[in-house]
Enzyme design. Structure first.
Site, mmCIF file in Angstrom:
data_model
loop_
_atom_site.group_PDB
_atom_site.id
_atom_site.type_symbol
_atom_site.label_atom_id
_atom_site.label_comp_id
_atom_site.label_asym_id
_atom_site.label_seq_id
_atom_site.Cartn_x
_atom_site.Cartn_y
_atom_site.Cartn_z
ATOM 1 C CG ASN A 14 -20.188 2.205 31.063
ATOM 2 O OD1 ASN A 14 -19.596 2.139 32.282
ATOM 3 N ND2 ASN A 14 -21.207 2.927 30.599
ATOM 4 C CG ASP A 23 -22.925 6.529 27.883
ATOM 5 O OD1 ASP A 23 -23.189 7.565 28.460
ATOM 6 O OD2 ASP A 23 -22.045 5.918 28.486
ATOM 7 C CB SER A 51 -27.942 -0.226 29.307
ATOM 8 O OG SER A 51 -29.309 0.223 29.051
ATOM 9 C CB THR A 103 -17.871 2.091 20.759
ATOM 10 O OG1 THR A 103 -19.046 2.961 20.892
ATOM 11 C CG2 THR A 103 -18.204 0.751 20.694
ATOM 12 C CG ASN A 120 -22.396 -1.548 39.739
ATOM 13 O OD1 ASN A 120 -23.252 -2.385 39.297
ATOM 14 N ND2 ASN A 120 -22.888 -0.273 39.726
ATOM 15 C CB ILE A 155 -15.394 11.007 28.142
ATOM 16 C CG1 ILE A 155 -16.753 11.369 28.877
ATOM 17 C CG2 ILE A 155 -15.460 10.708 26.769
ATOM 18 C CD1 ILE A 155 -17.277 12.664 28.225
ATOM 19 C CG HIS A 159 -25.637 4.565 30.704
ATOM 20 N ND1 HIS A 159 -24.879 5.582 31.016
ATOM 21 C CD2 HIS A 159 -26.771 4.801 30.291
ATOM 22 C CE1 HIS A 159 -25.464 6.872 30.787
ATOM 23 N NE2 HIS A 159 -26.776 6.300 30.382
ATOM 24 N N GLY A 215 -18.346 2.193 44.463
ATOM 25 C CA GLY A 215 -17.896 0.867 44.123
ATOM 26 C C GLY A 215 -18.939 -0.208 44.404
ATOM 27 C CG MET A 232 -17.912 8.803 37.267
ATOM 28 S SD MET A 232 -19.420 8.419 36.498
ATOM 29 C CE MET A 232 -20.078 10.002 36.312
ATOM 30 C CD GLN A 256 -26.020 1.995 42.767
ATOM 31 O OE1 GLN A 256 -25.997 2.302 44.151
ATOM 32 N NE2 GLN A 256 -24.777 2.795 41.865
HETATM 33 N N1 LIG Z 1 -15.554 6.636 25.051
HETATM 34 C C1 LIG Z 1 -16.181 6.315 25.965
HETATM 35 N N2 LIG Z 1 -15.714 6.573 27.237
HETATM 36 C C2 LIG Z 1 -16.756 6.525 28.265
HETATM 37 C C3 LIG Z 1 -17.758 5.660 28.033
HETATM 38 C C4 LIG Z 1 -18.273 5.306 26.566
HETATM 39 O O1 LIG Z 1 -19.221 4.537 26.239
HETATM 40 N N3 LIG Z 1 -17.195 5.595 25.734
HETATM 41 N N4 LIG Z 1 -18.647 5.255 28.995
HETATM 42 C C5 LIG Z 1 -18.594 6.257 30.071
HETATM 43 C C6 LIG Z 1 -19.434 6.070 31.316
HETATM 44 N N5 LIG Z 1 -20.468 7.205 31.350
HETATM 45 C C7 LIG Z 1 -21.600 6.641 31.368
HETATM 46 O O2 LIG Z 1 -21.927 5.470 31.719
HETATM 47 C C8 LIG Z 1 -20.093 8.497 31.596
HETATM 48 C C9 LIG Z 1 -19.096 8.744 32.424
HETATM 49 C C10 LIG Z 1 -18.540 10.196 32.397
HETATM 50 C C11 LIG Z 1 -19.214 11.181 31.749
HETATM 51 C C12 LIG Z 1 -18.650 12.615 31.549
HETATM 52 O O3 LIG Z 1 -19.319 13.400 31.064
HETATM 53 N N6 LIG Z 1 -17.496 12.680 32.292
HETATM 54 C C13 LIG Z 1 -16.778 14.031 32.409
HETATM 55 C C14 LIG Z 1 -16.636 14.400 33.961
HETATM 56 C C15 LIG Z 1 -17.836 14.293 34.573
HETATM 57 C C16 LIG Z 1 -17.480 14.149 36.201
HETATM 58 O O4 LIG Z 1 -16.096 14.158 36.517
HETATM 59 O O5 LIG Z 1 -18.082 13.969 37.226
HETATM 60 C C17 LIG Z 1 -15.771 14.149 31.538
HETATM 61 O O6 LIG Z 1 -14.974 13.079 31.244
HETATM 62 O O7 LIG Z 1 -15.322 15.286 31.137
HETATM 63 C C18 LIG Z 1 -20.151 10.697 30.980
HETATM 64 C C19 LIG Z 1 -20.479 9.325 30.837
HETATM 65 C C20 LIG Z 1 -17.174 6.136 30.577
HETATM 66 N N7 LIG Z 1 -16.158 6.822 29.607
HETATM 67 N N1 GAR Z 2 -22.389 7.538 33.580
HETATM 68 C C1 GAR Z 2 -21.813 6.333 34.422
HETATM 69 C C2 GAR Z 2 -22.756 6.205 35.640
HETATM 70 O O1 GAR Z 2 -23.068 7.001 35.972
HETATM 71 N N2 GAR Z 2 -22.753 5.022 36.068
HETATM 72 C C3 GAR Z 2 -23.124 4.806 37.241
HETATM 73 O O2 GAR Z 2 -22.558 4.937 38.335
HETATM 74 C C4 GAR Z 2 -22.814 4.229 39.543
HETATM 75 C C5 GAR Z 2 -21.777 3.784 40.334
HETATM 76 O O3 GAR Z 2 -22.051 3.244 41.548
HETATM 77 P P1 GAR Z 2 -20.952 2.470 42.133
HETATM 78 O O4 GAR Z 2 -19.746 3.365 42.323
HETATM 79 O O5 GAR Z 2 -21.664 2.207 43.656
HETATM 80 O O6 GAR Z 2 -20.702 1.227 41.508
HETATM 81 C C6 GAR Z 2 -23.771 3.169 38.870
HETATM 82 O O7 GAR Z 2 -25.294 3.520 39.193
HETATM 83 C C7 GAR Z 2 -23.606 3.245 37.484
HETATM 84 O O8 GAR Z 2 -24.760 2.809 36.649
#
Ligand SMILES: Nc1nc2c(c(=O)[nH]1)N[C@@H](CN(C=O)c1ccc(C(=O)N[C@@H](CCC(=O)O)C(=O)O)cc1)CN2
Ligand code: GAR
Length: 220
Positions: free
Chosen positions: A114, A152, A143, A148, A21, A99, A116, A19, A97, A178
């Site tokens: 989001n 990502d 980024s 959508t 961010n 999808i 990323h 947390g 985390m 970060q």
């Molecule tokens: N439909 C969308 N959902 C999410 C997006 C997006 O752009 N479109 N962004 C993500 C954030 N993210 C990266 O920035 C990200 C988060 C999670 C995963 C992933 O593979 N998750 C797995 C579980 C992983 C885990 O629990 O450690 C899953 O959901 O099965 C990829 C990218 C947030 N959602």
């Molecule tokens: N794919 C999603 C992803 O990896 N997001 C990343 O998780 C971290 C969360 O940190 P925080 O919990 O300290 O804010 C951040 O660095 C963010 O970019």
């Protein structure tokens, strides 16, 4: 709990981890002229430290544990029900985390952001810092994009760059990224709350003009 300020845009944060961010955003929102208010934090991990940060900041929290649901659709429906109780103007993914399903993303299209940890479109998905190191990249970064259906793949609003040093590890690179995230995300959220950012058909509109490329946080 902070007194609700009915006129300011309502920001809801979704997070899964530490947390930092969220902390950067809630700290920024306490500045006098910030044009938004953080009304709640939603989390899918019951033990996530972001929940402790929110409690310390007097921000309401809710937990929807994805492990309690037999499908992604059911989890997203439960998450949506909690979110709608807060009537947010903006939903911020900050290390969230999971999808999200197409139905969820479409329900909040244009008010779902989001952050990323890469210079999109490079390295969508997970483990971005190690992938940048393995590729021998000299630059990396973060980024902020509209969310959508495509993971990502949403239109990128702004980016911040870091240099990759020869002795960088995944952890030192993550720390560099970060530090930039904590500056970048509050700036973009401010712009959104001021009405300066909209999601067009496929592109970002900034002050009514189509963004041809992401805005870059100046190096300093
Ligand atoms: N439909 C969308 N959902 C999410 C997006 C997006 O752009 N479109 N962004 C993500 C954030 N993210 C990266 O920035 C990200 C988060 C999670 C995963 C992933 O593979 N998750 C797995 C579980 C992983 C885990 O629990 O450690 C899953 O959901 O099965 C990829 C990218 C947030 N959602
Ligand atoms: N794919 C999603 C992803 O990896 N997001 C990343 O998780 C971290 C969360 O940190 P925080 O919990 O300290 O804010 C951040 O660095 C963010 O970019």
């Amino acid at each position: 709990m902070m007194a609700d300020q009915p006129t300011l845009p309502r920001i809801l944060v979704l997070a899964s981890g530490s947390g930092t961010n969220f902390q950067a955003l809630v700290d920024a929102s306490r500045e006098r002229d910030f044009p938004g208010q953080v009304v709640a934090v939603g989390c899918n991990q019951p033990q996530a430290f972001v929940l402790e940060r929110a409690a310390q900041a007097n921000v309401e929290t809710f937990v929807v544990n994805h492990k309690d649901f037999s499908s992604r659709d059911e989890f997203d429906a439960a998450l949506m029900a909690h979110i709608l109780r807060y009537n947010p103007d903006l939903i911020i993914l900050a290390g969230f985390m999971r999808i999200l399903t197409t139905d969820f993303v479409r329900a909040f299209r244009g008010k779902l952001l989001n952050i990323h940890p890469s210079l999109l479109p490079r390295y969508t998905g997970l483990n971005t810092h190690q992938r940048a190191l393995d590729a021998g990249d000299s630059t990396h970064g973060t980024s902020v994009h509209f969310v959508t259906e495509e993971l990502d793949g949403g239109p990128v609003i702004a980016q911040a760059e870091v240099s990759v040093a020869p002795d960088d590890t995944r952890d030192t690179l993550a720390e560099k990224v970060q530090q930039k995230e904590h500056l970048l995300y509050p700036i973009v959220v401010r712009w959104f709350c001021e009405g300066r950012i909209q999601l067009g058909r496929e592109q970002v509109l900034f002050d009514g003009q189509t963004l041809d490329s992401p805005m870059r946080l100046p190096d300093n």
